[in-house]
Design a protein around this motif. Structure first.
Motif, mmCIF file in Angstrom:
data_model
loop_
_atom_site.group_PDB
_atom_site.id
_atom_site.type_symbol
_atom_site.label_atom_id
_atom_site.label_comp_id
_atom_site.label_asym_id
_atom_site.label_seq_id
_atom_site.Cartn_x
_atom_site.Cartn_y
_atom_site.Cartn_z
ATOM 1 N N ALA A 2 9.832 -6.335 -0.485
ATOM 2 C CA ALA A 2 11.013 -6.688 -1.290
ATOM 3 C C ALA A 2 12.085 -7.320 -0.407
ATOM 4 O O ALA A 2 12.726 -8.301 -0.785
ATOM 5 N N LYS A 3 12.264 -6.772 0.792
ATOM 6 C CA LYS A 3 13.258 -7.314 1.722
ATOM 7 C C LYS A 3 12.942 -8.757 2.099
ATOM 8 O O LYS A 3 13.812 -9.620 2.134
ATOM 9 N N LYS A 4 11.659 -8.992 2.390
ATOM 10 C CA LYS A 4 11.197 -10.336 2.726
ATOM 11 C C LYS A 4 11.497 -11.304 1.580
ATOM 12 O O LYS A 4 12.008 -12.398 1.791
ATOM 13 N N GLY A 8 0.770 -1.239 0.000
ATOM 14 C CA GLY A 8 0.000 0.000 0.000
ATOM 15 C C GLY A 8 0.799 1.286 0.000
ATOM 16 O O GLY A 8 0.233 2.363 -0.163
ATOM 17 N N SER A 9 2.111 1.229 0.191
ATOM 18 C CA SER A 9 2.923 2.445 0.177
ATOM 19 C C SER A 9 4.341 2.065 -0.254
ATOM 20 O O SER A 9 4.690 0.880 -0.293
ATOM 21 N N VAL A 10 5.156 3.075 -0.540
ATOM 22 C CA VAL A 10 6.545 2.818 -0.931
ATOM 23 C C VAL A 10 7.264 2.013 0.158
ATOM 24 O O VAL A 10 7.938 1.013 -0.115
ATOM 25 N N GLU A 11 7.055 2.426 1.423
ATOM 26 C CA GLU A 11 7.729 1.725 2.528
ATOM 27 C C GLU A 11 7.304 0.260 2.600
ATOM 28 O O GLU A 11 8.124 -0.632 2.815
ATOM 29 N N ARG A 12 6.004 0.035 2.442
ATOM 30 C CA ARG A 12 5.509 -1.345 2.497
ATOM 31 C C ARG A 12 6.090 -2.164 1.342
ATOM 32 O O ARG A 12 6.464 -3.323 1.510
ATOM 33 N N SER A 70 5.567 -3.438 -11.243
ATOM 34 C CA SER A 70 6.778 -2.740 -11.670
ATOM 35 C C SER A 70 7.514 -2.160 -10.460
ATOM 36 O O SER A 70 8.725 -2.290 -10.338
ATOM 37 N N LEU A 71 6.751 -1.548 -9.534
ATOM 38 C CA LEU A 71 7.398 -0.950 -8.358
ATOM 39 C C LEU A 71 8.084 -2.011 -7.499
ATOM 40 O O LEU A 71 9.200 -1.801 -7.008
ATOM 41 N N LEU A 72 7.431 -3.158 -7.342
ATOM 42 C CA LEU A 72 8.048 -4.215 -6.535
ATOM 43 C C LEU A 72 9.321 -4.740 -7.211
ATOM 44 O O LEU A 72 10.332 -4.978 -6.535
#
Ligand code: ASP
Ligand code: MG
Length: 407
Positions: free
Chosen positions: A23-25, A14-18, A79-81
């Motif tokens: 992605a880290k996970k 839902g947000s850039v931070e999320r 795309s963002l992910l």
């Protein structure tokens, strides 16, 4: 090396931070050596936002164009992910439904997946990439973009897992699993470690909103091990949805579902003769209204009977209007309508081998003075329709009486 399909819902991206957290996970999983195919939803609220814009332009927007519009939400998140993964040094590539070639039928807005071409995905996995696939969308034989119905990303993930013969399909969401009942109603609700496909299917169709019903049907048909878990906590175990054979300890009752979307309609004083049920329900089904429970009472002395059924609340006024006409046509006494009802259901595969569960349920409701208006049963569930004001009371007292709060 395992092949895992993961799905992240709208809140999780839902947000850039999320998105960066997701992605880290994913990167951590891929560093363990697993192959990963990830399906994502649109950012939370996006599908609704796009729908509202469409409605400003067209009262009843073209279904085809709605699909072209709504699928953009998922195109943004894939795309963002992928970018977020690349930024972390984890090679990733995104594909839309049409690019993979997730072929569906042509029913815009509620298309069904027919086949998935796994070539591209396998090639990208083989090249060491994390593959990110847009959820909720496909393409029909003629190349028109389609969507799978609200919540359809769950189904994309399960279908991908089935097509790729993945070791597990993990649905990451904002709850940490499937609960014995809605924790907002009963704080003592307990997270289940395992639940069978059949039970999950009943719970999904009885109102539990954790998974799209079709995704559970798909998982059950292709025996995909399906896990629901939280994307917001570390090392979650979630709830595994699997075949009955894999469940060691079969509870008699696994959960209590409830559905607030029901409305009840009754036709009072209908002449009791052959063809009545048909004549009442035909115009209802012709109007594309689905009927859930049906009850016809025993004929009274004058050869009159009462006929009641429930529909989705959205169809309530339309169904009522139709029934008024039927009432005149059949010379019945009156139409009674009530949209202040709810359905509460006990679900459990153990019921098959246990007699008397229904009686026990009715006794508990009787002790709480809750009047039962309608009853329906299947091998693994018992549902009752009751006044909406008793929803919490019924759920809590059943949960306690069947000791669902205890392991
Ligand atoms: N974005 C779609 C929806 O909101 C599909 C999904 O999230 O599963 O319904
Ligand atoms: Mg969802």
């Amino acid at each position: 090396m395992a092949l895992i399909v993961q799905k992240y819902g709208g809140t999780s991206v839902g947000s850039v931070e999320r998105i960066q957290a997701v992605a880290k996970k994913i990167k951590a999983f891929s560093e363990k050596g697993d192959q990963l195919v990830v399906s994502v939803s649109a950012m939370s609220g996006e599908t609704n936002r796009l729908t509202e814009i469409a409605q400003e332009i067209q009262d009843v927007p073209s279904l085809r164009e709605m699909d072209v519009l709504l699928t953009t939400g998922e195109q943004v998140t894939i795309s963002l992910l992928s970018m977020a993964l690349q930024q972390l040094g984890c090679d990733a590539i995104s594909y839309t439904g049409s690019q993979v070639r997730i072929t569906t039928d042509s029913a815009h807005g509620k298309a069904r997946i027919k086949s998935i071409d796994d070539h591209r995905i396998h090639a990208s996995l083989g090249a060491g990439k994390v593959v990110v696939v847009a959820g909720f969308q496909g393409v029909d034989e003629e190349g028109h973009i389609t969507t799978l119905g609200r919540g359809g990303s769950d189904t994309t993930a399960v279908a991908l897992a089935a097509a790729l013969k993945a070791d597990e399909c993990q649905i990451y969401t904002d709850v940490d699993g499937v609960y014995t009942t809605d924790p907002r109603i009963e704080p003592n609700a307990r997270k289940m470690n395992t639940v069978s496909y059949e039970e999950m299917l009943e719970m999904a169709s009885l109102g539990s909103k954790v998974l799209q019903i079709r995704s559970v049907e798909f998982a059950s048909k292709y025996k995909v091990p399906l896990r629901v878990l939280s994307s917001l906590i570390d090392n979650p175990t979630g709830t595994l949805i699997t075949s009955e054979e894999n469940i060691m300890e079969k509870a008699i009752i696994s959960g209590i579902a409830h559905n607030k979307d029901e409305a009840k309609l009754s036709l009072i004083g209908v002449p009791d003769k052959p063809g009545i049920a048909f004549k009442i329900l035909k115009p209802i089904s012709e109007a594309n209204i689905e009927v859930d429970m049906i009850v016809q009472s025993v004929s009274a002395r004058e050869g009159l009977t009462n006929f009641a059924f429930t529909v989705h609340r959205n169809d309530f006024s339309k169904a009522e209007e139709i029934l008024q006409k039927v009432c005149k046509g059949l010379d019945a006494k009156a139409v009674q309508s009530d949209d202040n009802v709810v359905k509460v259901s006990l679900v459990g595969i153990g019921m098959r081998s246990h007699a008397g569960i229904a009686t026990q349920m009715f006794e508990i409701l009787h002790e709480e003075n809750v009047n039962i208006q309608m009853i329906s049963t299947s091998e693994i569930k018992i549902s009752v329709v009751i006044d909406a004001k008793y929803l919490e009371l019924a759920v809590r007292s059943l949960h306690a009486a069947f000791e669902l709060d205890k392991e």
